[in-house]
Scaffold this motif. Structure first.
Motif, short mmCIF file in Angstrom:
data_model
loop_
_atom_site.label_atom_id
_atom_site.label_comp_id
_atom_site.label_asym_id
_atom_site.label_seq_id
_atom_site.Cartn_x
_atom_site.Cartn_y
_atom_site.Cartn_z
N THR A 37 0.85 -1.19 0.00
CA THR A 37 0.00 0.00 0.00
C THR A 37 0.89 1.23 0.00
N GLY A 38 0.29 2.39 -0.20
CA GLY A 38 1.04 3.64 -0.12
C GLY A 38 1.72 4.06 -1.40
N TYR A 39 1.17 3.65 -2.56
CA TYR A 39 1.84 4.04 -3.81
C TYR A 39 1.80 5.54 -4.01
N GLN A 40 0.74 6.21 -3.59
CA GLN A 40 0.69 7.67 -3.73
C GLN A 40 1.77 8.33 -2.90
N GLU A 41 1.96 7.85 -1.68
CA GLU A 41 3.02 8.40 -0.83
C GLU A 41 4.39 8.18 -1.44
N ALA A 42 4.63 7.00 -2.01
CA ALA A 42 5.93 6.71 -2.64
C ALA A 42 6.16 7.62 -3.86
N LEU A 43 5.16 7.80 -4.68
CA LEU A 43 5.30 8.63 -5.88
C LEU A 43 5.61 10.08 -5.55
N THR A 44 5.12 10.56 -4.43
CA THR A 44 5.31 11.96 -4.05
C THR A 44 6.39 12.14 -2.99
N SER A 47 12.45 11.59 -1.55
CA SER A 47 13.64 10.73 -1.50
C SER A 47 13.80 9.90 -2.78
N TYR A 48 12.75 9.80 -3.59
CA TYR A 48 12.82 9.07 -4.86
C TYR A 48 13.17 9.98 -6.04
N LYS A 49 13.49 11.23 -5.79
CA LYS A 49 13.83 12.17 -6.87
C LYS A 49 14.97 11.61 -7.71
N LEU A 67 -5.80 14.35 -2.23
CA LEU A 67 -4.89 15.40 -1.76
C LEU A 67 -4.38 15.17 -0.33
N ASP A 68 -5.05 14.34 0.45
CA ASP A 68 -4.65 14.13 1.84
C ASP A 68 -3.42 13.25 2.01
N ASP A 69 -3.08 12.43 1.03
CA ASP A 69 -1.99 11.47 1.18
C ASP A 69 -0.71 11.87 0.45
N MET A 70 -0.60 13.11 0.03
CA MET A 70 0.58 13.57 -0.69
C MET A 70 1.74 13.79 0.30
N GLU A 71 2.95 13.38 -0.08
CA GLU A 71 4.15 13.63 0.71
C GLU A 71 4.80 14.95 0.29
N SER A 72 4.47 15.43 -0.92
CA SER A 72 4.96 16.71 -1.43
C SER A 72 3.89 17.24 -2.39
#
Length: 96
Positions: A37-44, A47-49, A67-72
């Motif tokens: 789970t958490g693909y949205q968090e990983a995409l945003t 650290s994956y830049k 919009l609530d699960d964005m890391e950036s």
């Protein structure tokens, strides 16, 4: 029908697939995540830049994004590799 996409590694290995978002070329280090789970968090996740992210879990997209699960503010990965992309999210929280 989705446009063709190619993954070409430094050693010449080539893998054909389909593009489901965006177009053009991406250059980066291929890394993977075993998260289920958490693909949205990983995409945003910043650290994956500069990296091309591959998910080992076969299904991505089935929960959609919100919009609530964005890391950036937006995607940080150069590209995303998945086995089975779902463009019909089933989560009540999905907005896109």
């Amino acid at each position: 029908m989705r446009p063709e996409a190619l993954l070409v590694l430094e050693d010449g290995f080539t893998l054909a697939g389909e593009a489901f978002a965006g177009d053009g070329e991406a250059l980066g280090e291929v890394v993977f995540t075993t998260a289920v789970t958490g693909y949205q968090e990983a995409l945003t996740d910043p650290s994956y830049k500069g990296q091309i992210l591959a998910f080992t879990h076969p299904h991505v997209g089935n929960c959609g994004v919100n919009l609530d699960d964005m890391e950036s503010e937006g995607p940080c990965v150069e590209a995303l590799l998945v086995r089975d992309y779902s463009d019909r999210p089933s989560s009540w929280r999905a907005r896109e």
